[in-house]
Write an enzyme that holds these catalytic residues in place. Structure first.
Site, short mmCIF file in Angstrom:
data_model
loop_
_atom_site.label_atom_id
_atom_site.label_comp_id
_atom_site.label_asym_id
_atom_site.label_seq_id
_atom_site.Cartn_x
_atom_site.Cartn_y
_atom_site.Cartn_z
N LEU A 363 0.81 -1.22 0.00
CA LEU A 363 0.00 0.00 0.00
C LEU A 363 0.84 1.26 0.00
CD1 LEU A 363 -2.70 -1.04 2.64
CD2 LEU A 363 -2.99 -0.94 0.16
N GLN A 365 5.08 3.05 1.27
CA GLN A 365 6.40 2.87 1.85
C GLN A 365 6.88 4.20 2.38
OE1 GLN A 365 9.26 1.04 -0.75
NE2 GLN A 365 10.99 1.43 0.60
N PHE A 368 9.88 4.61 7.90
CA PHE A 368 9.83 3.64 8.98
C PHE A 368 9.53 2.23 8.50
CE2 PHE A 368 9.01 7.66 11.09
CZ PHE A 368 9.92 7.59 12.13
N GLY A 369 9.06 2.07 7.29
CA GLY A 369 8.78 0.73 6.81
C GLY A 369 7.77 0.72 5.68
N MET A 370 7.27 -0.47 5.40
CA MET A 370 6.31 -0.67 4.31
C MET A 370 4.98 -1.13 4.87
SD MET A 370 9.00 -2.55 1.76
CE MET A 370 9.79 -3.32 3.15
N VAL A 371 3.91 -0.79 4.16
CA VAL A 371 2.56 -1.15 4.59
C VAL A 371 1.93 -2.05 3.54
CG1 VAL A 371 0.31 -0.28 5.31
CG2 VAL A 371 2.36 1.05 5.80
N ASP A 483 3.95 14.76 12.24
CA ASP A 483 4.05 14.37 10.82
C ASP A 483 2.69 14.44 10.15
OD1 ASP A 483 5.54 13.73 8.62
OD2 ASP A 483 5.53 11.57 8.97
#
Length: 689
Positions: A363, A365, A368-371, A483
């Site tokens: 979904l 990136q 902090f990471g990927m979804v 954020d």
């Protein structure tokens, strides 16, 4: 065996000691006592004066005291609340406890035109510092048409001094006790007591005493006339004029605010409070004292326990080498100690749900990471799985920071956390799936796609403002998101805004108003407030700046960092057209004429007000909510964007910083902060959840 057994015993003993300390500390009462009045402008620092209420002529003008050609006294509502909240009840397994309070106030109600009296004044226990929109007329600033039909959610108690009769009232001159509804649970007509709240042609002064006995759960109301404002306070009557059994735990929030509300209807009257005394025996949270005693007692208790265990099972072991605990063990331990520990998912289930984290299910990136999108077949539930990319101590810190904060947050406009997973160095958070993705994917679309409708944009802005108000004012601790941007605003199936990605969010400890990151300024260019580059600190005011950037982004359909008409940032271009009287030209051209002019103008001005270079000039969330609804006008926005000056007096919600004065141009392009994420012109988002 020794290690495993001692581990669980230690955890159990630690839990018992912790619970014991919470009960002992939580049961302690603190007494707050204050005398207020005569009132002047210094009281704006300790009172939340919700427009159109004002402080003038030595009194709290709970409803306005002056009319003008464009402002009428009729059909208004307002509140004045002490901006300190109190913990009014404590719930323990052994014995629930309720705080007690006593308050008295001198008030008068005056009909300026000697016509029909208009509604009334109330002392209230409020759940928050907000004024319900549409709470004029019979609603006394307490609730509104929608809220009065779902009274269990209102969470207020009020003592009304009513000067207008509704079908359920005894007359137009009575006192009543209201519980989550304007239909009083108990009333008393004042005429038999020779009391007229709002006599025709004159102003009478009355003292009101409201006593709440938390032990016996009884509320008593007393009233006595005071001949003149300068006269001595009359003695409190020997018996109450009104009394009722009342368990506050059933009707108000554990943390609540005290103050006044009032309203006018088709007619008008002045509702004034001239003096106010307040004594509250409230419960204190453990705070630093609990932390100190936790360390002492746990340190001593655990040391003794370890010695006992060593002697009990250590006959066969003369010496065991202390082993370094792996970081992953520390992490799991921290997760298991979280309050209301969220669900722990099995890694194999998440792996299966996302088809082994297939790229087609990705979904988004970010830093902090990927979804990934996933489907738990057995539960028939879609999920979003955030896989943290940094499998080291810093990555664990990010993971724990996000989980610790969002685990306890509960709001309909925040993305809901479902659980977590830690397996083989992999760190994962599981969220509810948002079918409509992130806001930026609907704002920045191809030329052949339909633009996001105006009513949906307005709805999203309203939801985001509610989420931000919850983080800043209604959660146990003040939370700064740090954020706020379109790619972190998710949309559910009904296009309700859900604020997500709490990887940078931080909860402020009691007494703190800002958060400084050791690595420097974090966030995304265009959303970062100018003062952050100097102080390195995030505050609620810097969140407001980011909210203003999002607001302009939604209305204009342009990213805040867009270079446009020679300007480096969108806000500078909008301010130029505001100066030239062409503000509506910035509205997303794809909408054509399919928007409401008055709403667009109001939201654009609000966006500029939130983008003010001076933190102290930006509105707070409770005012923003009223501005969005139209219940409060937007503050004056100067035609020229003010220059950024530092330091700028005493900014709200910011620690004072010793630094040299710096004046910059309208742009902050000369700054080159570290660790700024970015979004490219193709619409790539750096995070989703």
């Amino acid at each position: 065996m020794w290690t495993l057994t001692s581990k669980f015993i230690l955890i159990d003993i630690a839990s018992i000691l912790y619970c014991f300390l919470v009960i002992v500390e939580g049961a302690k009462l603190q007494t707050f006592t204050a005398e207020y009045g005569p009132f002047n402008e210094t009281y704006y620092d300790i009172l939340e004066v919700i427009w159109p209420a004002t402080i003038s002529s030595g009194a709290l003008q709970v409803t306005p005291d002056a009319a003008s050609s464009d402002f009428k006294l009729s059909n208004k509502s307002a509140r004045v609340l002490l901006n300190q909240r109190f913990k009014l009840w404590e719930e323990h397994a052994s014995q629930p406890q309720l705080a007690s309070f006593n308050t008295s106030f001198l008030f008068n109600v005056f009909r300026p035109f000697n016509d029909t009296a208009a509604e009334g004044l109330a002392f209230m226990i409020a759940p928050n510092l907000l004024l319900p929109p549409g709470s004029m007329g019979q609603f006394l600033g307490l609730t509104n048409t929608m809220g009065d039909t779902s009274d269990t959610a209102n969470r207020f108690v009020a003592v009304e001094l009513d000067t207008s009769r509704q079908c359920f009232d005894p007359d137009n001159n009575h006192v009543g006790i209201d519980v989550n509804n304007i239909k009083s649970i108990k009333t008393e007509s004042l005429a038999p007591h020779n009391i007229t709240i709002a006599p025709i042609g004159m102003a009478k002064f009355y003292n009101v005493w409201v006593d709440y006995d938390g032990l016996n759960m009884v509320i008593d109301v007393y009233i006595a006339e005071q001949p003149e404002i300068t006269s001595p306070t009359p003695p409190k009557p020997g018996s109450p004029i009104l009394s009722a059994d009342l368990d506050l735990r059933e009707h108000v929030n554990q943390y609540a605010y005290l103050g006044f509300s009032a309203s006018t209807g088709n007619a008008s009257q002045l509702n004034r409070v001239l003096m106010w005394n307040l004594t509250v025996q409230h419960f204190s949270d453990s705070g630093k004292e609990l932390d100190k005693w936790m360390k002492i007692m746990l340190g001593a208790g655990l040391a003794v326990l370890v010695l006992v265990l060593v002697f009990a099972v250590g006959f066969g072991y003369r010496y065991r080498k202390l082993r370094t605990v792996a970081p992953s063990s520390n992490l799991v331990g921290a997760l298991q100690r979280l309050p209301a520990t969220p669900r722990e998912f099995k890694f194999r289930d998440l792996k299966k749900a996302t088809s082994r984290f297939d790229e087609k299910n990705k979904l988004g990136q970010g830093g902090f990471g990927m979804v990934y999108r996933g489907m738990l077949v057995k539960e028939n539930m879609e999920i979003a799985v955030k896989l943290f990319s940094r499998e080291n101590i810093k990555g664990q810190h990010d993971f724990l920071s996000e989980l610790t904060i969002i685990n306890r947050l509960r709001h309909k406009h925040l993305v809901k956390l479902l659980g977590w997973c830690h397996k083989k160095g992999k760190l994962l958070l599981v969220y509810e799936y948002m079918p409509n993705g992130s806001l930026d994917k609907h704002l920045f679309i191809g030329p052949n796609k339909e633009p996001l409708e105006w009513n949906l944009r307005y709805k999203i802005i309203s939801g985001l403002a509610l989420a931000l108000h919850y983080l800043h004012n209604e959660y146990d601790q003040k939370v700064v998101h740090r954020d706020l941007k379109a790619s972190n605003i998710m949309l559910d199936s009904d296009f309700n805004a859900r604020l997500g990605d709490f990887g940078l969010a931080r909860a402020l400890d009691n007494g703190r108003t800002s958060y400084a990151e050791a690595e420097g300024v974090l966030g995304t260019m265009g959303y970062i407030a100018p003062e952050c580059f100097l102080t390195g600190k995030a505050t609620r005011q810097s969140d407001i700046y980011a909210f203003g950037a999002v607001l302009l982004e939604v209305i204009c359909g342009q990213r805040p960092g867009t270079r446009i008409a020679g300007f480096q940032f969108l806000v500078d271009w909008v301010w130029l057209l505001h100066r030239d009287g062409k503000l509506l030209e910035v509205v997303d051209q794809r909408l054509g004429d399919n928007y409401i002019v008055e709403e667009a103008n109001r939201l654009l001005l609000l966006g500029l007000a939130c983008s003010h270079p001076s933190a102290s000039e930006r509105p707070r969330t409770q005012s923003i909510l009223q501005m969005i609804s139209g219940a409060m006008p937007v503050p004056y926005v100067p035609p020229f964007k003010p220059a950024f000056v530092w330091p700028a007096g005493e900014p709200m919600d910011m620690d004072s910083v010793n630094t040299v004065s710096i004046t910059t141009s309208d742009s902050v392009s000369e700054w080159s902060p570290k660790n700024l994420s970015s979004e490219n012109s193709a619409g790539h988002t750096d995070s989703l959840v």
